[in-house]
Design a protein around this motif. Structure first.
Motif, PDB file in Angstrom:
ATOM      1  N   LYS A   1      71.904  57.053  50.176  1.00  0.00           N
ATOM      2  CA  LYS A   1      71.485  55.992  51.089  1.00  0.00           C
ATOM      3  C   LYS A   1      70.977  54.807  50.285  1.00  0.00           C
ATOM      4  N   ASP A   2      70.930  53.652  50.942  1.00  0.00           N
ATOM      5  CA  ASP A   2      70.472  52.448  50.263  1.00  0.00           C
ATOM      6  C   ASP A   2      68.950  52.378  50.325  1.00  0.00           C
ATOM      7  N   ASN A   3      68.269  52.721  49.222  1.00  0.00           N
ATOM      8  CA  ASN A   3      66.806  52.652  49.180  1.00  0.00           C
ATOM      9  C   ASN A   3      66.326  52.031  47.870  1.00  0.00           C
ATOM     10  N   ASP A   4      67.092  51.054  47.351  1.00  0.00           N
ATOM     11  CA  ASP A   4      66.818  50.368  46.082  1.00  0.00           C
ATOM     12  C   ASP A   4      67.082  51.252  44.871  1.00  0.00           C
ATOM     13  N   TYR A   5      67.571  52.452  45.092  1.00  0.00           N
ATOM     14  CA  TYR A   5      67.955  53.352  43.993  1.00  0.00           C
ATOM     15  C   TYR A   5      68.970  52.677  43.076  1.00  0.00           C
ATOM     16  N   ASN A   6      69.927  51.945  43.678  1.00  0.00           N
ATOM     17  CA  ASN A   6      71.008  51.334  42.903  1.00  0.00           C
ATOM     18  C   ASN A   6      70.547  50.157  42.052  1.00  0.00           C
ATOM     19  N   LYS A   7      69.318  49.675  42.271  1.00  0.00           N
ATOM     20  CA  LYS A   7      68.828  48.522  41.507  1.00  0.00           C
ATOM     21  C   LYS A   7      67.867  48.938  40.386  1.00  0.00           C
TER      22      LYS A   7
ATOM     23  N   ILE B   1      72.941  39.341  52.845  1.00  0.00           N
ATOM     24  CA  ILE B   1      74.101  38.712  52.201  1.00  0.00           C
ATOM     25  C   ILE B   1      74.035  38.907  50.685  1.00  0.00           C
ATOM     26  N   ILE B   2      72.840  38.700  50.112  1.00  0.00           N
ATOM     27  CA  ILE B   2      72.679  38.898  48.662  1.00  0.00           C
ATOM     28  C   ILE B   2      72.975  40.341  48.278  1.00  0.00           C
ATOM     29  N   ASP B   3      72.476  41.284  49.068  1.00  0.00           N
ATOM     30  CA  ASP B   3      72.690  42.707  48.754  1.00  0.00           C
ATOM     31  C   ASP B   3      74.168  43.065  48.779  1.00  0.00           C
ATOM     32  N   VAL B   4      74.895  42.576  49.785  1.00  0.00           N
ATOM     33  CA  VAL B   4      76.329  42.894  49.875  1.00  0.00           C
ATOM     34  C   VAL B   4      77.095  42.209  48.755  1.00  0.00           C
TER      35      VAL B   4
END
Length: 699
Positions: free
Chosen positions: A41-47, A605-608
């Motif tokens: 899930k998207d929880n800032d893990y990818n950043k 928009i920035i996230d996508v």
């Protein structure tokens, strides 16, 4: 950081009530973070820095020339890295947990920022210099000292009467990611913190009432004594020894047990997989390094490790029955079924399996080469390495097993409507409308993505699905309201129409998310009178949009009436449900307060845009180098399947609004219409015309 306070040294049973409540929150965040990482899930893990630093390294190593000209890509890494420097404050004058954790590598991070933004200045570091800095950072950020710093930060937050939840989430996320980097699988980590903070009495109550009796060790604190009849002649003796160990640990001791787990040396195991449609050319066994064919008659049968299973309740669905079936399965040989074993070291069964399967796949490819001792049983059959596996120790004692069940329901395309129209297209012998043909091809590529076992294949097929739409389109204008910030309005990835894809996916993602929130809100209110309703709503308000309540529990609502009277409905909801302040704030921020809504749109928009850049970067590595070092491959593979599905559903909506195929427009016409409609909606938010914006959501 020193924590010589009474609470740190006290038993958990004796700590102040506010700290006890804080521990409940911490355990909840830990479980949520593990679940989010496990489910991608998207929880800032990818950043997170631990993960993106490898991606930056790969860009410099494999793609430096193109990367140097891609300002959008450099801005992405610049933005993420800046968050870890001391300039980031959580409050006036107080450094953030990110900057405190990254302080030992802050110099290297500053040098990387200099290199990313040097613009060929001969007096500054260059892109090639980043590789040296990355090497230092990768070593330091997963060190034992780094973990110690995080555990101290965690204790500092726990001791506060009012914890900073955002800071806490970062600390917890980072600890989890560090354990994953150490070789632990996230599923193993779900209860790691909970165990170290468990109460003795709660655990003893479970032991004394469990059918497993004294062998229930799963929830014990790390280092707890284990029951052994030679040492503890009576249950009461064991209880005393266990309680003494629990009582010897203060709060800080318990938290720092995770350091001991982190540095625990790996143990030796065998991971065994079943192979189908293989055969040995002769009776000789094959052996390549730590990979070999496992033959029960030669290497010994697997046994159940522990006598505790004798006490277990046996039904056909119990773990024991499944375990025994798995053991029996790995003792049966046939002409077309063999087993391959990998000798491996580790502390986490799930991660050992991942490492072992990669080794097996390569070994089997070598086995199948010409002139080796292995052959296919039938050249037309597919060779299979089973997803089911069993792990045993050197004594042949089975210690872990897994039976894989595939589930991809979340990526299903709804097919219960328009079947006549689709059926006509599928059975047509004449040439199809080009837009229809493009759409069907995109679905076919998407299906291959969903059915792919490997994340790399899934990402590529879902990307090809998106790419197919764009490649069939004419030039499309990338446009947003001028009032948007520069980071939103500009900085698109301009190569190969990727900017068009970034904008389209941002629009359909925002619209899809808002639609789900809106419908969920209406559904929650319409459940008045149901056993599971939570919210209060006036009957006269409910009558505005409520239609029917069906036997299957579904709710019928009039979406048009709901939107036309949204402000009235929200005011009534807010007045009667003040205890649900977080939910009220969420609804207001998305649909009422235009400033908050606009900020959410900009960030989305920035996230996508960032997601699409990363997906495209990984796609290029897979296509041009056949491999990627990215630790986010699986994460972005799932994200891209979601994006592909959303665009497919968006085009489907336009196709089925037409009465006949002659009315169907070119794909780029629908894309242009999507962008124009979104610009009108976003301008409405800028101008505080939220009614117009809400109507766009259900168009």
């Amino acid at each position: 950081m020193d924590h010589n306070c009474d609470a740190c040294d006290s038993k958990i049973e004796d700590i102040p009530e506010f700290i006890r409540q804080n521990l409940i929150v911490v355990k909840s965040i830990w479980r949520y973070s593990c679940e989010a990482i496990k489910e991608l899930k998207d929880n800032d893990y990818n950043k997170h820095l631990i993960l993106i630093i490898t991606d930056l390294e790969e860009e410099i190593l494999e793609n430096r020339e193109i990367f140097s000209k891609n300002q959008s890509a450099k801005n992405y890494f610049t933005t993420q890295i800046k968050q870890y420097l001391e300039g980031t404050k959580k409050s006036a004058g107080e450094p953030s947990a990110k900057s405190l954790w990254a302080k030992p590598i802050s110099t290297q991070l500053k040098f990387i920022l200099e290199a990313l933004n040097s613009a060929s200045d001969p007096k500054k570091f260059e892109l090639k210099d980043i590789l040296y800095f990355v090497e230092i950072i990768q070593r330091e950020i997963i060190s034992v000292e780094s973990l110690e710093g995080l555990l101290n930060l965690l204790i500092t937050e726990i001791l506060k009467e009012e914890m900073n939840l955002e800071e806490l989430k970062f600390i917890v996320n980072t600890i989890i990611i560090m354990f994953i980097e150490r070789g632990y699988y996230v599923k193993t980590l779900e209860y790691l913190l909970h165990k170290q903070l468990s109460l003795f009495q709660d655990h003893w109550n479970r032991i004394s009432t469990s059918t497993d009796g004294l062998y229930l060790y799963g929830g014990l604190i790390y280092g707890s004594p284990k029951y052994n009849e030679e040492v503890y002649s009576e249950n009461e003796d064991y209880k005393i020894a266990l309680k003494q160990y629990y009582d010897s640990l203060g709060l800080k001791d318990r938290i720092f047990l995770m350091k001991k787990i982190y540095v625990e040396p790996p143990k030796k195991y065998k991971v065994i997989f079943k192979l189908s449609n293989f055969a040995l050319a002769n009776s000789q066994s094959l052996n390549i390094g730590n990979v070999y064919f496992y033959i029960p008659q030669i290497h010994g049968k697997i046994t159940i490790q522990d006598d505790r299973y004798r006490y277990r309740y046996r039904d056909e669905n119990s773990d024991l029955v499944w375990f025994e079936k798995t053991v029996q399965e790995f003792e049966v040989m046939s002409e077309s079924i063999y087993y391959v074993a990998v000798d491996i070291e580790g502390n986490d069964f799930y991660s050992m399996k991942d490492q072992a399967i990669r080794t097996v796949e390569r070994a089997v490819s070598v086995f199948l080469k010409k002139d080796t001792l292995m052959k296919k049983t039938n050249n037309n059959e597919i060779q299979i390495i089973s997803n089911n596996y069993i792990i045993c120790n050197d004594l042949g004692e089975g210690v872990f097993y897994h039976c894989y069940i595939s589930n991809s329901k979340e990526f299903d395309i709804p097919n219960n409507i328009y079947t006549d129209r689709i059926g006509h297209w599928l059975s047509s012998k004449n040439s199809l409308n080009k837009s229809v043909e493009t759409w069907l091809t995109a679905i076919e590529l998407y299906r291959k993505s969903v059915e792919s076992v490997q994340s790399s294949d899934a990402l590529l097929y879902s990307w090809y699905s998106l790419e197919h739409f764009i490649n069939k389109s004419e030039k499309i204008t990338v446009r947003l309201p001028r009032e948007f910030d520069k980071s939103v309005f500009e900085e698109w990835y301009n190569a190969n129409n990727i900017s068009v894809l970034q904008l389209l996916l941002a629009i359909v993602t925002i619209k899809s998310h808002l639609f789900d929130l809106l419908i969920t809100f209406a559904d929650n209110l319409a459940r008045k009178g149901f056993p599971w309703d939570r919210y209060s709503v006036s009957d006269e308000i409910l009558n505005i949009f409520f239609i029917s309540k069906k036997d299957n529990g579904s709710i019928g609502i009039n979406a048009s009436n709901f939107l036309e009277n949204f402000q009235l409905i929200f005011d009534d909801f807010e007045q009667k449900n003040s205890q649900f302040d977080k939910y009220i704030s969420e609804i207001r921020g998305h649909f009422i307060d235009h400033t908050t809504c606009l900020n959410k749109i900009k960030q989305a928009i920035i996230d996508v845009k960032n997601d699409v850049y990363n997906i495209y970067r990984i796609r290029n590595m897979l296509v041009h180098s056949s491999n990627t070092k990215s630790k986010l491959l699986e994460y972005y593979s799932k994200r891209n399947k979601e994006y592909s599905l959303r665009l497919i559903l968006e085009i489907r909506k336009h196709l089925f609004k037409t009465e006949s195929d002659t009315e169907i427009q070119p794909i780029d016409t629908y894309f242009t219409r999507t962008i124009i409609d979104a610009n009108v909606a976003f301008e409405a938010v800028v101008n505080n015309d939220m009614d117009k914006f809400r109507k766009w959501i259900i168009q």
